[in-house]
Design a protein around this motif. Structure first.
Motif, PDB file in Angstrom:
ATOM      1  N   VAL A  63       0.813  -1.223   0.000  1.00 19.52           N
ATOM      2  CA  VAL A  63       0.000   0.000   0.000  1.00 19.52           C
ATOM      3  C   VAL A  63       0.844   1.270   0.000  1.00 19.52           C
ATOM      4  CG1 VAL A  63      -1.948  -1.139   1.118  1.00 19.52           C
ATOM      5  CG2 VAL A  63      -0.274   0.063   2.522  1.00 19.52           C
ATOM      6  N   ILE A  64       2.147   1.125   0.064  1.00 19.61           N
ATOM      7  CA  ILE A  64       3.032   2.295   0.079  1.00 19.61           C
ATOM      8  C   ILE A  64       3.375   2.678  -1.358  1.00 19.61           C
ATOM      9  CG2 ILE A  64       5.236   3.238   0.849  1.00 19.61           C
ATOM     10  CD1 ILE A  64       5.149   1.217   3.168  1.00 19.61           C
ATOM     11  N   ASP A  65       3.025   3.907  -1.744  1.00 13.74           N
ATOM     12  CA  ASP A  65       3.260   4.388  -3.090  1.00 13.74           C
ATOM     13  C   ASP A  65       3.812   5.804  -3.033  1.00 13.74           C
ATOM     14  OD1 ASP A  65       3.209   4.483  -5.889  1.00 13.74           O
ATOM     15  OD2 ASP A  65       1.197   5.352  -5.885  1.00 13.74           O
ATOM     16  N   PRO A  66       5.024   6.043  -3.516  1.00 14.15           N
ATOM     17  CA  PRO A  66       5.877   5.108  -4.221  1.00 14.15           C
ATOM     18  C   PRO A  66       6.453   4.063  -3.273  1.00 14.15           C
ATOM     19  CG  PRO A  66       7.042   7.176  -3.905  1.00 14.15           C
ATOM     20  CD  PRO A  66       5.644   7.368  -3.386  1.00 14.15           C
ATOM     21  N   TYR A 112      23.223  -3.114  10.989  1.00 14.35           N
ATOM     22  CA  TYR A 112      22.208  -3.122   9.940  1.00 14.35           C
ATOM     23  C   TYR A 112      22.146  -1.785   9.211  1.00 14.35           C
ATOM     24  CZ  TYR A 112      20.477  -7.238  12.437  1.00 14.35           C
ATOM     25  OH  TYR A 112      20.373  -8.459  13.049  1.00 14.35           O
ATOM     26  N   GLU A 113      21.460  -1.788   8.083  1.00 16.43           N
ATOM     27  CA  GLU A 113      21.158  -0.579   7.322  1.00 16.43           C
ATOM     28  C   GLU A 113      19.677  -0.284   7.514  1.00 16.43           C
ATOM     29  OE1 GLU A 113      23.296   1.196   5.608  1.00 16.43           O
ATOM     30  OE2 GLU A 113      24.964  -0.136   5.163  1.00 16.43           O
ATOM     31  N   SER A 114      19.302   1.009   7.403  1.00 15.24           N
ATOM     32  CA  SER A 114      17.891   1.355   7.588  1.00 15.24           C
ATOM     33  C   SER A 114      17.588   2.697   6.930  1.00 15.24           C
ATOM     34  CB  SER A 114      17.562   1.446   9.081  1.00 15.24           C
ATOM     35  OG  SER A 114      18.238   2.545   9.662  1.00 15.24           O
ATOM     36  N   CYS A 115      16.311   2.995   6.906  1.00 16.80           N
ATOM     37  CA  CYS A 115      15.856   4.291   6.438  1.00 16.80           C
ATOM     38  C   CYS A 115      14.562   4.635   7.161  1.00 16.80           C
ATOM     39  CB  CYS A 115      15.634   4.275   4.932  1.00 16.80           C
ATOM     40  SG  CYS A 115      15.434   5.922   4.228  1.00 16.80           S
ATOM     41  N   TRP A 116      14.418   5.879   7.540  1.00 13.35           N
ATOM     42  CA  TRP A 116      13.210   6.375   8.194  1.00 13.35           C
ATOM     43  C   TRP A 116      12.276   6.869   7.104  1.00 13.35           C
ATOM     44  CZ3 TRP A 116      13.648  10.813  12.350  1.00 13.35           C
ATOM     45  CH2 TRP A 116      12.373  11.260  12.725  1.00 13.35           C
ATOM     46  N   TYR A 117      11.175   6.165   6.909  1.00  8.85           N
ATOM     47  CA  TYR A 117      10.172   6.567   5.927  1.00  8.85           C
ATOM     48  C   TYR A 117       8.980   7.122   6.670  1.00  8.85           C
ATOM     49  CZ  TYR A 117      12.829   3.934   2.514  1.00  8.85           C
ATOM     50  OH  TYR A 117      13.818   3.486   1.696  1.00  8.85           O
ATOM     51  N   GLU A 118       8.622   8.344   6.329  1.00  7.18           N
ATOM     52  CA  GLU A 118       7.467   8.949   6.990  1.00  7.18           C
ATOM     53  C   GLU A 118       6.692   9.839   6.046  1.00  7.18           C
ATOM     54  OE1 GLU A 118       6.201  11.930  10.589  1.00  7.18           O
ATOM     55  OE2 GLU A 118       8.307  11.633  10.180  1.00  7.18           O
ATOM     56  N   GLY A 119       7.359  10.776   5.438  1.00  6.27           N
ATOM     57  CA  GLY A 119       6.706  11.836   4.677  1.00  6.27           C
ATOM     58  C   GLY A 119       5.553  11.411   3.813  1.00  6.27           C
ATOM     59  N   HIS A 120       5.805  10.522   2.856  1.00  7.16           N
ATOM     60  CA  HIS A 120       4.719  10.154   1.954  1.00  7.16           C
ATOM     61  C   HIS A 120       3.776   9.125   2.573  1.00  7.16           C
ATOM     62  CE1 HIS A 120       7.759   7.125   0.923  1.00  7.16           C
ATOM     63  NE2 HIS A 120       6.773   6.377   0.489  1.00  7.16           N
ATOM     64  N   ILE A 121       4.118   8.606   3.726  1.00 10.55           N
ATOM     65  CA  ILE A 121       3.217   7.675   4.426  1.00 10.55           C
ATOM     66  C   ILE A 121       2.187   8.450   5.248  1.00 10.55           C
ATOM     67  CG2 ILE A 121       3.105   5.915   6.238  1.00 10.55           C
ATOM     68  CD1 ILE A 121       5.787   4.861   5.167  1.00 10.55           C
ATOM     69  N   THR A 122       2.580   9.597   5.771  1.00  9.85           N
ATOM     70  CA  THR A 122       1.669  10.379   6.611  1.00  9.85           C
ATOM     71  C   THR A 122       1.076  11.589   5.890  1.00  9.85           C
ATOM     72  OG1 THR A 122       3.561  11.581   7.544  1.00  9.85           O
ATOM     73  CG2 THR A 122       2.752   9.686   8.782  1.00  9.85           C
ATOM     74  N   GLY A 126      -3.306   9.300   2.627  1.00  8.83           N
ATOM     75  CA  GLY A 126      -3.910   8.282   3.497  1.00  8.83           C
ATOM     76  C   GLY A 126      -3.217   6.926   3.495  1.00  8.83           C
ATOM     77  N   ILE A 127      -1.959   6.868   3.068  1.00  8.55           N
ATOM     78  CA  ILE A 127      -1.248   5.588   3.083  1.00  8.55           C
ATOM     79  C   ILE A 127      -1.216   5.021   4.508  1.00  8.55           C
ATOM     80  CG2 ILE A 127       1.012   4.504   2.781  1.00  8.55           C
ATOM     81  CD1 ILE A 127       1.388   6.283   0.317  1.00  8.55           C
ATOM     82  N   ASN A 128      -1.053   5.889   5.509  1.00  3.03           N
ATOM     83  CA  ASN A 128      -1.034   5.406   6.892  1.00  3.03           C
ATOM     84  C   ASN A 128      -2.317   4.670   7.250  1.00  3.03           C
ATOM     85  OD1 ASN A 128      -2.291   7.947   6.702  1.00  3.03           O
ATOM     86  ND2 ASN A 128      -1.862   8.446   8.812  1.00  3.03           N
TER      87      ASN A 128
END
Length: 134
Positions: A63-66, A112-122, A126-128
């Motif tokens: 459901v996450i786009d992009p 580990y490697e990571s990334c904080w994804y928030e902007g386009h989710i919130t 309505g992706i959240n």
């Protein structure tokens, strides 16, 4: 690593992740780092959900786009409550930001490697809410 090395080594990783499961013990350590973050007026507005089940993870990612983190073997969803602390002030954004930063640093320490994804989710798309229903 010492603290400054961890801070200076942290970066957002947006490449392909290795197809290796993250041990639950490491997910717990990462979440414990988030729980240990400061919280405005100690309101503890932040909660965490670790997701390492491939089926659930795939549903969330769908459901996450992009698309983001498509090959990640695990994710930690950070939720917050809007609780006023005093004078009608809410510190939820600061609370979850501090928690996420603590977790990002723990992730580096654990290798580990990571990334904080928030902007386009919130955002307003309505992706959240779609993630909530997954």
């Amino acid at each position: 690593m010492n603290t400054l090395d961890v801070i200076n080594s942290r970066h957002s990783y947006r490449g392909k992740y290795k197809n290796i499961a993250v041990p639950r013990s490491d997910l717990i350590k990462i979440i414990e780092a988030g729980i240990s973050a400061p919280s405005g007026c100690n309101k503890q507005t932040t909660s965490f959900i670790a997701v390492d089940d491939k089926k659930v993870l795939d549903e969330l990612k769908s459901v996450i786009d992009p698309p983001v983190g498509e090959t990640a073997p695990a994710a930690i969803c950070v939720l917050t409550q809007r609780i006023n602390a005093y004078r009608d002030k809410c510190f939820a954004v600061q609370d979850y930001s501090a928690a996420i930063e603590n977790m990002l640093l723990a992730i580096v320490e654990l290798g580990y490697e990571s990334c904080w994804y928030e902007g386009h989710i919130t955002d307003d798309d309505g992706i959240n809410h779609k993630m909530e229903k997954s």
